[in-house]
Design an enzyme around this catalytic site. Structure first.
Site, PDB file in Angstrom:
ATOM      1  N   SER A 104       1.080  -1.158  -0.075  1.00 49.17           N
ATOM      2  CA  SER A 104       0.398   0.119   0.079  1.00 49.17           C
ATOM      3  C   SER A 104       0.580   1.365   0.110  1.00 49.17           C
ATOM      4  O   SER A 104       1.673   1.860  -1.033  1.00 49.17           O
ATOM      5  CB  SER A 104      -1.215   0.075   1.377  1.00 49.17           C
ATOM      6  OG  SER A 104      -1.766   0.949   1.576  1.00 49.17           O
ATOM      7  N   ASP A 242      -9.425  -5.356  -4.019  1.00 47.43           N
ATOM      8  CA  ASP A 242      -8.415  -4.905  -3.636  1.00 47.43           C
ATOM      9  C   ASP A 242      -9.206  -2.935  -4.399  1.00 47.43           C
ATOM     10  O   ASP A 242      -9.200  -2.931  -4.977  1.00 47.43           O
ATOM     11  CB  ASP A 242      -6.969  -4.497  -4.293  1.00 47.43           C
ATOM     12  CG  ASP A 242      -6.222  -4.198  -3.432  1.00 47.43           C
ATOM     13  OD1 ASP A 242      -6.214  -3.646  -2.767  1.00 47.43           O
ATOM     14  OD2 ASP A 242      -5.555  -5.333  -3.234  1.00 47.43           O
ATOM     15  N   HIS A 269      -7.622  -5.879   0.163  1.00 45.32           N
ATOM     16  CA  HIS A 269      -6.233  -4.866  -0.049  1.00 45.32           C
ATOM     17  C   HIS A 269      -5.321  -5.767   1.062  1.00 45.32           C
ATOM     18  O   HIS A 269      -4.260  -5.407   1.344  1.00 45.32           O
ATOM     19  CB  HIS A 269      -6.724  -3.461   0.722  1.00 45.32           C
ATOM     20  CG  HIS A 269      -5.498  -2.899   0.963  1.00 45.32           C
ATOM     21  ND1 HIS A 269      -4.688  -2.423  -0.661  1.00 45.32           N
ATOM     22  CD2 HIS A 269      -4.759  -1.801   1.983  1.00 45.32           C
ATOM     23  CE1 HIS A 269      -4.171  -1.464  -0.378  1.00 45.32           C
ATOM     24  NE2 HIS A 269      -3.762  -1.483   0.774  1.00 45.32           N
TER      25      HIS A 269
END
Length: 291
Positions: A104, A242, A269
């Site tokens: 991320s 995601d 995610h």
């Protein structure tokens, strides 16, 4: 397994690190884990320590979260300082050769660091990447439209009226999260426990009040035009559901020489929890192939 923990002096304070290795794995190229956020800490990613059977695994909590110092100086919360922090951590731990795994926001940090052309990075894994905040924001606008009408309305009204700290906004955000962040039900304990290690100030300053409302100083970050400069082996991964959408992740891959892509079919995610065994296998094989 042997474990070493300690603190490293960086601009703004001290950051905590942990290194895990075995007698067999300690001679292999280590992998350095860059957690998400900003401000999410390594906590929810700690099961990646299972990679240490094959190579040293190094976690660190970026300044402002986890076991690291939490200064209140707002000027510290900028991408350039985090890049400098990563350089300092790598130098302090004598990581001459290294693999990098960013998740991320950790991919934002990894990309910004790699574009300074450091030596000795053998490969990088961009896990559920954010390499363009504008593209991220666009994708979340699409995702929000998949939420129930009343949830969409609550989010809109709270954002327009400066009520993003309200309970109704937090409740509506949970509806987004269970679709696009973590689809496991119930939410794993490790993810619940990770919440207490988060640093809110860096997140709000750099990103915003939520995953899908980008107002911080990263909102114009976009390195897509420079992905063709990456001269190492790259693996892009994301979950089918995601918030780092498969479409955008594959777009990043298309811009990157020598890049691979893997989709985790049952994840949002956090595939390192949602499909832990598969994630470890995919990551482990990629690292082994690029030693």
């Amino acid at each position: 397994m042997g474990t070493k923990e300690g603190f490293i002096d960086v601009v703004g304070g001290k950051v905590w690190y942990k290194k895990i290795e075995s007698e067999i794995s300690k001679h292999k190229t280590p992998v350095l884990i860059l957690h998400g956020g900003p401000g999410s800490s390594h906590y929810s990613m700690q099961r990646l320590n299972k990679l240490a059977k094959d190579r040293p695994v190094i976690f660190y909590d970026q300044l402002g979260c986890g076991h690291s110092d939490r200064p209140s100086n707002q000027s510290l919360w900028k991408l350039e300082r985090f890049v400098d922090e990563l350089k300092t951590v790598r130098e302090a731990l004598l990581l001459e050769d290294v693999h990098i795994l960013g998740h991320s926001w950790g991919t934002t940090l990894a990309a910004a660091y790699l574009l300074t052309n450091p030596d000795g990075v053998k490969s990088v894994i961009f896990s559920s990447p954010c390499l363009s905040a504008p593209l991220w924001a666009r994708d979340q606008d699409h995702n929000r439209k998949k939420l129930p009408e009343d949830v969409q309305q609550t989010l809109k009204e709270c954002e327009e009226n400066g009520m993003t700290d309200s309970e109704q906004y937090k409740k509506a955000t949970k509806e987004f999260n269970k679709r696009f962040v973590c689809r496991l039900d119930p939410i794993p304990d490790i993810l619940k426990e990770a919440a207490k290690f988060k640093g809110r100030q860096s997140y709000v300053t750099m990103w915003g009040p939520s995953e899908f409302h980008v107002t911080g100083n990263l909102k114009s970050f976009d390195c897509t035009e420079r992905l063709n400069e990456l001269r190492l082996t790259v693996l892009y991964t994301c979950g089918k559901y995601d918030e780092a959408t498969p479409e955008t992740t594959k777009y990043y891959q298309s811009l990157t020489p020598n890049a691979e892509f893997h989709l985790f079919e049952d994840s949002a995610h956090i595939p390192y929890l949602e499909e832990e065994a598969k994630y470890l296998r995919v990551i482990g094989e990629f690292l082994a192939n690029n030693d």
